[in-house]
Design a protein around this motif. Structure first.
Motif, short mmCIF file in Angstrom:
data_model
loop_
_atom_site.label_atom_id
_atom_site.label_comp_id
_atom_site.label_asym_id
_atom_site.label_seq_id
_atom_site.Cartn_x
_atom_site.Cartn_y
_atom_site.Cartn_z
N VAL A 277 0.83 -1.18 -0.13
CA VAL A 277 0.02 0.06 0.17
C VAL A 277 0.75 1.32 -0.03
O VAL A 277 0.52 2.24 -0.71
CB VAL A 277 -1.13 0.02 1.37
CG1 VAL A 277 -1.68 1.33 1.52
CG2 VAL A 277 -1.96 -1.19 1.02
N ALA A 283 -2.76 5.40 -1.56
CA ALA A 283 -3.80 5.39 -0.53
C ALA A 283 -3.88 6.45 0.52
O ALA A 283 -2.88 7.22 0.77
CB ALA A 283 -4.21 4.06 -0.12
N VAL A 286 -6.46 3.08 5.36
CA VAL A 286 -6.17 1.68 5.51
C VAL A 286 -7.02 0.95 6.64
O VAL A 286 -7.01 1.69 7.60
CB VAL A 286 -4.81 1.29 5.29
CG1 VAL A 286 -4.63 -0.34 5.31
CG2 VAL A 286 -4.10 1.90 4.04
N ASP A 303 -7.80 -0.92 1.33
CA ASP A 303 -7.16 0.51 1.24
C ASP A 303 -8.28 1.24 0.15
O ASP A 303 -8.81 0.48 -0.55
CB ASP A 303 -5.76 0.51 0.79
CG ASP A 303 -5.53 0.03 -0.65
OD1 ASP A 303 -5.98 0.75 -1.60
OD2 ASP A 303 -5.01 -1.19 -0.80
#
Length: 361
Positions: A277, A283, A286, A303
């Motif tokens: 991620v 992102a 999360v 995410d």
């Protein structure tokens, strides 16, 4: 082809049975043929043992070839069956093939008998070869999985050892050096080199923090001492601060510790997922969820990033471009679990993992 072939021949006309026997002998097919002419005799023959091949007339008084085929398939599903008749029509022949017959031969075209027998026995040999190959594949698969488990176990043991050495030996040595420098800096004669001493102590502090961080990354002591949930809470908070993410950890776990293998693999999956991620997802939020349901430990990492095409990424991984997905799947499998990726470009991503709930002994 096996020699001699053990053949069961369902036939109520002795002349036809003799004709079949001569035809096989003419083509040098060594065989031992047992001829039966009724349902009772056919069933009794099957009860006494397995045959290499069954030949059957289509129509007999009170019995027929399709019924014989059904009886054979129930007891010996892989034995080849050739329908041999003078009355079978095209529709009945097709029905027999759909029901599992290997082939059919008309009595007025017995020239097809020997090729049909050879083809049937070749199929048997090929099928046996495939079964052997599949058995060997499964055996090597089990060996490879056992080796992979062993390698992962050794890796985690080494991680634990190195982490403790860094924390206990290297960390303590650096701390002692830091304390000595602090003592030296308070001496009257140290005023001339105070700048250098302060610079050296700052470097030591930085190195000490790096050693501690590396020790925790290798194998957090929390995982061994307190379990999965505290280790995940520490790691998600650390990763959130490092990567600038908002990470929410939601857990619903029983009080009793889980099996160490499952705790380790679950922690490593979260570690790998959050690393992916941070590197690729772009992102902001999360969520890491962990709960026990229906006898399984369910992990979900979700995410709101850019997402990815799962199929395309898996193909790249198979070609060796990136082994992240395959490595995560392998880790889950080695712990007896399953892994699933749900994602699409522009729709974020979810990683689901299920592990059998095994409590610590």
């Amino acid at each position: 082809m096996k020699s001699p072939l053990q053949i069961l021949h369902l036939e109520d006309a002795p002349s036809d049975a003799e004709l079949v026997c001569r035809k096989l002998a003419e083509e040098s097919i060594a065989c031992i043929i047992q001829v039966v002419n009724s349902r009772a005799a056919f069933v009794a023959a099957l009860e006494r043992g397995k045959f290499d091949l069954v030949l059957a007339d289509f129509a007999l008084p009170g019995f027929n070839g399709l019924s014989a085929l059904a009886l054979l398939r129930k007891k010996f599903p892989e034995t080849p069956f050739i329908l041999l008749s003078g009355t079978v029509g095209e529709e009945q022949a097709v029905e027999s093939l759909k029901s599992g017959a290997t082939d059919y031969v008309l009595k007025d075209r017995l020239t097809r008998l020997v090729p049909a027998v050879r083809r049937a026995m070749l199929e048997v040999e090929q099928h046996a070869g495939r079964k052997r190959a599949e058995a060997e594949r499964r055996m090597y698969g089990r060996k490879l999985q056992a080796l992979s488990r062993r390698l992962v176990s050794v890796q985690e043991t080494e991680r634990r050892h190195i982490a403790r050495e860094l924390h206990d030996q290297v960390g303590q040595a650096l701390t002692a050096a830091q304390l000595n420098l602090q003592s030296i800096s308070r001496l009257p004669a140290a005023a001339a080199i105070n700048g250098r001493l302060q610079e050296t102590m700052a470097v030591l502090v930085q190195v000490l923090e790096q050693v501690r961080s590396l020790s925790l990354e290798l194998r957090p002591a929390l995982l061994d001492d307190l379990g999965l949930e505290p280790a995940l809470r520490w790691y998600t908070e650390k990763q959130a601060a490092t990567a600038g993410l908002k990470i929410e950890l939601v857990t619903e776990l029983a009080a009793q510790r889980l099996d160490p293998v499952i705790e380790t693999e679950c922690f490593r999956l979260v570690q790998e997922a959050l690393t992916n991620v941070a590197r690729h997802a772009k992102a902001q939020n999360v969520t890491v969820e962990l709960c026990q349901e229906k006898g399984c430990l369910h992990l979900r990492v979700r995410d709101d990033g850019v997402g990815f095409a799962v199929g395309a990424v898996r193909e790249q991984a198979v070609r060796g471009a990136s082994l992240g997905l395959l490595g995560m799947e392998e880790r889950a499998a080695l712990a007896g679990g399953e892994l699933e990726f749900n994602s699409a470009p522009g729709r974020g991503a979810e990683v689901h993992a299920w592990f059998p709930v095994a409590l610590a002994k």
